[in-house]
Motif scaffolding. Structure first.
Motif, mmCIF file in Angstrom:
data_model
loop_
_atom_site.group_PDB
_atom_site.id
_atom_site.type_symbol
_atom_site.label_atom_id
_atom_site.label_comp_id
_atom_site.label_asym_id
_atom_site.label_seq_id
_atom_site.Cartn_x
_atom_site.Cartn_y
_atom_site.Cartn_z
ATOM 1 N N GLY A 1 0.813 -1.223 0.000
ATOM 2 C CA GLY A 1 0.000 0.000 0.000
ATOM 3 C C GLY A 1 0.841 1.265 0.000
ATOM 4 N N PHE A 2 2.109 1.143 -0.340
ATOM 5 C CA PHE A 2 2.970 2.323 -0.353
ATOM 6 C C PHE A 2 3.228 2.730 -1.801
ATOM 7 C CE2 PHE A 2 4.569 -0.537 3.117
ATOM 8 C CZ PHE A 2 3.930 0.121 4.161
ATOM 9 N N ARG A 3 2.644 3.831 -2.205
ATOM 10 C CA ARG A 3 2.830 4.286 -3.588
ATOM 11 C C ARG A 3 3.681 5.544 -3.642
ATOM 12 N NH1 ARG A 3 0.146 1.738 -7.518
ATOM 13 N NH2 ARG A 3 -0.972 -0.037 -6.663
ATOM 14 N N CYS B 1 6.107 8.521 -1.563
ATOM 15 C CA CYS B 1 7.071 8.579 -0.448
ATOM 16 C C CYS B 1 6.604 9.587 0.596
ATOM 17 C CB CYS B 1 8.415 9.075 -0.937
ATOM 18 S SG CYS B 1 9.129 8.126 -2.222
ATOM 19 N N THR B 2 6.986 9.323 1.816
ATOM 20 C CA THR B 2 6.867 10.355 2.842
ATOM 21 C C THR B 2 8.095 11.265 2.648
ATOM 22 O OG1 THR B 2 8.144 9.100 4.424
ATOM 23 C CG2 THR B 2 5.777 8.762 4.481
ATOM 24 N N PRO B 3 8.093 12.472 3.229
ATOM 25 C CA PRO B 3 9.248 13.370 2.997
ATOM 26 C C PRO B 3 10.574 12.732 3.371
ATOM 27 C CG PRO B 3 7.462 14.574 4.005
ATOM 28 C CD PRO B 3 7.024 13.153 3.982
ATOM 29 N N ALA C 1 10.521 13.199 12.428
ATOM 30 C CA ALA C 1 9.507 13.005 13.465
ATOM 31 C C ALA C 1 9.110 11.535 13.595
ATOM 32 C CB ALA C 1 8.281 13.827 13.113
ATOM 33 N N THR C 2 8.514 11.230 14.722
ATOM 34 C CA THR C 2 8.029 9.868 14.930
ATOM 35 C C THR C 2 6.916 9.581 13.919
ATOM 36 O OG1 THR C 2 6.475 10.747 16.534
ATOM 37 C CG2 THR C 2 8.517 9.834 17.399
ATOM 38 N N GLY C 3 6.873 8.345 13.487
ATOM 39 C CA GLY C 3 5.803 7.916 12.593
ATOM 40 C C GLY C 3 5.917 8.500 11.191
ATOM 41 N N LYS D 1 10.434 6.247 8.766
ATOM 42 C CA LYS D 1 11.889 6.055 8.690
ATOM 43 C C LYS D 1 12.242 4.600 8.336
ATOM 44 C CE LYS D 1 12.729 7.987 12.787
ATOM 45 N NZ LYS D 1 11.493 8.671 13.108
ATOM 46 N N THR D 2 11.424 3.664 8.817
ATOM 47 C CA THR D 2 11.755 2.249 8.613
ATOM 48 C C THR D 2 11.916 1.922 7.129
ATOM 49 O OG1 THR D 2 10.371 1.886 10.544
ATOM 50 C CG2 THR D 2 11.120 -0.073 9.382
ATOM 51 N N LEU D 3 10.920 2.353 6.340
ATOM 52 C CA LEU D 3 11.021 2.057 4.899
ATOM 53 C C LEU D 3 12.163 2.820 4.253
ATOM 54 C CD1 LEU D 3 7.430 1.877 3.414
ATOM 55 C CD2 LEU D 3 9.048 0.039 3.789
HETATM 56 N N1 LIG Z 1 5.148 5.767 1.988
HETATM 57 C C1 LIG Z 1 4.245 5.400 2.864
HETATM 58 N N2 LIG Z 1 2.952 5.344 2.509
HETATM 59 C C2 LIG Z 1 2.007 4.973 3.407
HETATM 60 N N3 LIG Z 1 2.271 4.632 4.683
HETATM 61 C C3 LIG Z 1 3.535 4.678 5.102
HETATM 62 C C4 LIG Z 1 4.601 5.049 4.219
HETATM 63 N N4 LIG Z 1 5.749 4.985 4.900
HETATM 64 C C5 LIG Z 1 5.445 4.573 6.148
HETATM 65 N N5 LIG Z 1 4.115 4.400 6.266
HETATM 66 C C6 LIG Z 1 3.408 3.980 7.496
HETATM 67 O O1 LIG Z 1 3.696 4.930 8.511
HETATM 68 C C7 LIG Z 1 3.746 4.297 9.773
HETATM 69 C C8 LIG Z 1 4.970 4.738 10.534
HETATM 70 O O2 LIG Z 1 6.150 4.295 9.903
HETATM 71 P P1 LIG Z 1 7.495 3.946 10.705
HETATM 72 O O3 LIG Z 1 7.219 2.967 11.787
HETATM 73 O O4 LIG Z 1 8.510 3.631 9.707
HETATM 74 O O5 LIG Z 1 7.795 5.368 11.364
HETATM 75 P P2 LIG Z 1 9.112 5.830 12.121
HETATM 76 O O6 LIG Z 1 9.494 7.130 11.534
HETATM 77 O O7 LIG Z 1 10.122 4.744 12.118
HETATM 78 O O8 LIG Z 1 8.541 6.089 13.580
HETATM 79 P P3 LIG Z 1 9.314 6.024 14.993
HETATM 80 O O9 LIG Z 1 10.231 7.199 15.033
HETATM 81 O O10 LIG Z 1 8.217 6.120 15.976
HETATM 82 O O11 LIG Z 1 10.033 4.740 15.013
HETATM 83 C C9 LIG Z 1 3.739 2.810 9.521
HETATM 84 O O12 LIG Z 1 2.487 2.304 9.898
HETATM 85 C C10 LIG Z 1 3.934 2.671 8.026
HETATM 86 O O13 LIG Z 1 3.211 1.584 7.504
#
Ligand SMILES: Nc1ncnc2c1ncn2[C@@H]1O[C@H](COP(=O)(O)OP(=O)(O)OP(=O)(O)O)[C@@H](O)[C@H]1O
Length: 877
Positions: free
Chosen positions: A273-275, A277-279, A299-301, A304-306
């Protein structure tokens, strides 16, 4: 034509010829110098727009280590500034003198490029420029010496008051920041000075990157109203910026990324479901893919993981041949078991696209021997794990080959360091090849992270993602919020309430938010244990699902707790900081920080469990009246909070808690333990000037906890804390309070009986006689005597520990009890703050202690070896 005319024409022609030759010569010489020094000249375009486009393009795309130069006279410079203004980079430049324009330009560009070099010098008006320059540098404020890193800058030559200008400087690709013009001159002079060229004005712009939002291309203009990703290269310029945003996402599609992602990865992204990018993804993925190290602060959420999983997979895909089974190509380090497992799970669909590449998660809590066997037999090409376990495996397992490692990721870097993993991280870094890519990810930047970044990363690109909070104030008490690193959809509040009312306010708040998914943070594991037992007993919360989660829980129940809370649509998770970072629990609506975190950096991580990605959420922190400065403190750190009135008509829950404690000894004991652990933890606050332990109203706090009596703590005995506000329960003999659990009560009775019998058998020392016959003044013992006493004590202690170890092995006691009895755990069993117990490190400590015990156990009977150890132990004491 007469002779004089001929001579004149000849002279003019030769003058013209020589001038042309001189110009050509100078130009060639300049080019030679430029080549030698790695300087690129901006060609003299006819139109300045082209020049700007050229610069823009250079800034964006240039990968070389060069300094871009613009050389122009006043009129051209004016036009140049005008063009910048037209592109919304400069404001209010009309009718300004050149110096002001320059200052303005620097100011704007300085802000846009963040921590980059803008070195400038101007012919005649040095002082004026210097004045503005100072102002500009002051305004930029973010130019810090940390970023001055060219090798030749170690001993800069100081040129006091020198306002001459230096036509060009070789700055390499590094940023230079200076406090004043003089400082700048001295810094630059220390690098390199080229011959003076007499142009009216000169502007030297380092290979830097302008804020994506202010890119000079009018078509791609249109700032992202919500997120901005600023990328500050310490080395080179960067790839195209994320385009305009759409909610939490940018316009940048994974499919259209540059460098392009492989079809398999794009497909896996689409399946998830990721089409778009986040910033942070738009800014980070291209850097990692183009061989650059990154230090990411977002920021949190924010996803970053992807932003590291995708590059890891892409980089491994680019290898021409499949790796050998034990050839490790990527290592991902994260601070906790849960986080490592979470990363591993998120990464699985992407790892699956890599043929012939295996991955393994290495976390604490599992038997190391079995783990080593697994590693030995199966091998792995990608390792995801906690630093403790990774370090352990790297130390003991020599079948793994790290020589060809491609990429190292350090997730939640600040947490990795403040959990005391510095040693392990250093060890891991020392074992990995220097030629690798490294990504450092965190939502909070600390000094330690900066240090780690210097030590482990090479010329990293710094990616910082900030969100623009609501710009308008709404209603009373709401402040205007500037750019911050808190998630966009997060509303942060605080509530100030009296210590004795805190628990009642909490219950009222939970009742008001009934039906929501809530996480409540407490200071210690013991507090979580207590409130997880007490809250469900209260009338108003009966029936609400309340789950406890902390670091002292065993791995099985801990995972189960997290899984069941994740599956709930509404319910309450009472937890410690073990659940503060990284956990991606779906649809959490509300975060309650009943106890503010010991480490202020954790505040935003806790709050970040809600409002993830594009969702909205609320977070509230409970503060005591004397802690109100915390709000100001957080505001200064870019975390503004708004006040929520503390309701005055809440139901007092203390009588209910007390009657629960009277009915069940378990509640009473847990309450005491929680209270003691809280008071001790309060001492350890990082912001001790805000959370002043001496000001703690212990009487009121004991009321909040619903205690029947104030426990006899040294702090109470010495009257160092105020007991005011505590109303004791009359006519209660706490020794008579029974456990509700019959088996436990039976055990307690047995223990009491045994104790009574023991006391009856051993006659009490006759105090009277002792008083009558004053003891002789003790003679000082000789070293030998002291040593033999110490050895005996050690032997007794050892025998005791050995017996306990046996009991532990038989299963008569559990690990917690073992730790309590041997003193390996906290003094009160659970008084540790911030879940230090959760760490792998702690586990290791326990294991080592057990090993030591075994060893010492073998030497029981006073062997020489043991005596030696015993001496060492006594020395340590
Ligand atoms: N490109 C994207 N499109 C849609 N959803 C996304 C995308 N990238 C990440 N997400 C969703 O955003 C949520 C937060 O992502 P992630 O856990 O990577 O955040 P984080 O920055 O690592 O947060 P934290 O700092 O709390 O660890 C997840 O549920 C993930 O599925």
């Amino acid at each position: 034509m007469d002779k004089r005319t001929k001579v004149f024409i000849c002279a003019a022609a030769s003058y013209w010829f020589l001038s042309v030759m001189a110009i050509i010569g100078r130009s060639r010489k300049r080019k030679r110098v430029a080549r030698r020094e790695g300087i690129t000249y901006a060609p003299m375009f006819e139109r300045d727009r082209k020049r700007i486009d050229y610069l823009n393009d250079k800034i964006w795309r240039n990968d070389t280590t060069c300094v871009d130069m613009l050389r122009m006279n006043k009129a051209r410079f004016f036009r140049f500034c005008q063009l910048f203004r037209d592109h919304a980079l400069l404001e209010d430049t009309v009718h300004m003198c050149v110096e002001q324009q320059v200052a303005m330009f620097l100011h704007t560009v300085g802000h846009n490029v963040r921590n980059r070099v803008i070195a400038t010098n101007f012919g005649r008006s040095g002082e004026t420029v210097s004045h503005y320059f100072n102002k500009v540098l002051h305004a930029i404020g973010e130019l810090r010496e940390d970023y001055i890193r060219p090798p030749s800058l170690d001993t800069p030559t100081k040129i006091e008051g020198d306002t001459r200008w230096y036509p060009y400087f070789k700055i390499g690709a590094r940023a230079v920041a200076c406090r004043s013009t003089v400082h700048l001159c001295s810094r630059l002079a220390g690098i390199q000075r080229a011959p003076l060229i007499s142009y009216g004005l000169m502007l030297v712009v380092s290979a830097c990157q302008i804020n994506p939002r202010k890119r000079l291309n009018p078509t791609s203009r249109g700032p992202n109203p919500k997120h901005s990703a600023s990328q500050s290269p310490m080395a080179t310029s960067s790839p195209p910026p994320p385009a305009a945003a759409h909610g939490a996402l940018t316009e940048q599609k994974f499919l259209e990324m540059s460098p392009a992602l492989s079809a398999e990865v794009v497909e896996a992204l689409h399946r998830g479901g990721f089409r778009r990018c986040t910033p942070v993804q738009a800014a980070t993925i291209p850097h990692l893919l183009s061989h650059k190290d990154v230090a990411v602060d977002a920021a949190t959420g924010s996803g970053k993981t992807l932003s590291f999983i995708v590059p890891v997979v892409e980089i491994l895909r680019r290898r021409s041949s499949p790796p050998k089974s034990h050839e490790v190509l990527a290592v991902i380090v994260s601070p906790t078991r849960e986080l490592s497992s979470q990363i591993y799970n998120v990464a699985q669909p992407f790892f699956a696209t890599l043929k012939g590449v295996s991955s393994m998660v290495l976390v604490g809590g599992l038997d190391i021997k079995a783990e080593l066997k697994r590693v030995d037999e199966q091998g792995a090409n990608i390792l995801v794990g906690t630093p403790g376990k990774l370090c352990d495996v790297m130390q003991r397992e020599d079948t793994l080959d790290f020589k060809n490692l491609e990429i190292l990721i350090l997730d939640e870097a600040d947490r990795l360091l403040d959990m005391g993993f510095q040693k392990q991280i250093n060890f891991i870094l020392s074992k990995l090849p220097k030629l690798r890519r490294t990504g450092l990810f965190s939502a909070t930047q600390t000094k330690a992270v900066a240090e780690l970044s210097k030590a482990g990363l090479r010329n990293p690109m710094r990616v910082e993602v900030k969100t623009e909070a609501k710009a308008t104030s709404k209603g009373p008490g709401q402040q205007e919020l500037g750019p911050s690193k808190t998630p966009l959809g997060l509303r942060l509040e605080y509530m100030i309430c009296e210590a004795s009312k805190k628990s009642s306010q909490l219950v009222d708040f939970l009742v008001q938010n009934n039906g929501k998914k809530i996480m409540v943070y407490f200071a210690t594991c013991a507090c979580v244990d207590y409130w997880a037992v007490v809250l469900p007993l209260l009338n108003s919360l009966k029936g609400s699902p309340i789950i406890a989660y902390h670091g002292k829980m065993k791995q099985g129940p801990r995972e189960k707790a997290l899984a069941s809370f994740s599956a709930l649509s509404s319910g309450i998770l009472v937890c410690t900081d073990v659940a503060a970072r990284g956990l991606d629990i779906p649809s959490v609506d509300l975060i309650v920080q009943y106890d503010p975190p010991q480490d202020p950096n954790v505040f935003i991580h806790r709050a970040g469990r809600t409002a993830r990605y594009d969702q909205e959420g609320d977070a509230i922190v409970f503060l005591l009246p004397k802690e109100d400065t915390y709000v100001e403190f957080l505001k200064l750190r870019g975390v503004p909070l708004t006040e929520r009135e503390c309701p005055s008509n809440t139901e007092d829950v203390v009588p209910q808690i007390r009657s629960a404690a009277l009915e069940d000894r378990n509640v009473m004991e847990k309450g005491l333990r929680a209270f003691v652990s809280f008071v001790r933890a309060y001492k350890e606050h990082h912001c001790s000037y805000i959370f002043r332990w001496k000001d703690l109203e212990i009487g009121k706090l004991a009321m909040e906890y619903g205690l029947l009596q104030i426990p006899s703590m040294p702090e109470v005995k010495h009257h160092s804390l105020s007991l005011e506000g505590f109303i004791p329960v009359d006519d209660v003999d706490v020794t008579q309070i029974k456990y509700k659990d019959k088996a436990r009560e039976k055990q307690r009775k047995k223990a009491l009986k045994r104790k009574a019998e023991e006391e009856a058998q051993t006659p009490k020392p006759e105090k009277k006689r002792a008083r009558e016959k004053p003891e002789k003044p003790k003679r000082k013992k000789t070293g030998k005597q002291r040593q033999s006493i110490q050895t005996k004590e050690d032997l007794d202690e050892l025998a005791h520990e050995y017996r306990l170890l046996k009991k532990l092995k038989r299963g008569d006691i559990d690990e917690d009890e073992y730790e309590k009895l041997t003193g390996f755990g906290d003094s009160d069993g659970e008084a540790s703050y911030g879940d230090a117990s959760d760490l792998d490190e702690r586990k290791e400590r326990g294991n080592k202690a057990q090993k030591n015990l075994k060893q010492r156990g073998k030497g029981r009977g006073g062997s020489r070896r043991f005596e030696g150890k015993s001496k060492m132990r006594s020395k340590r004491r």
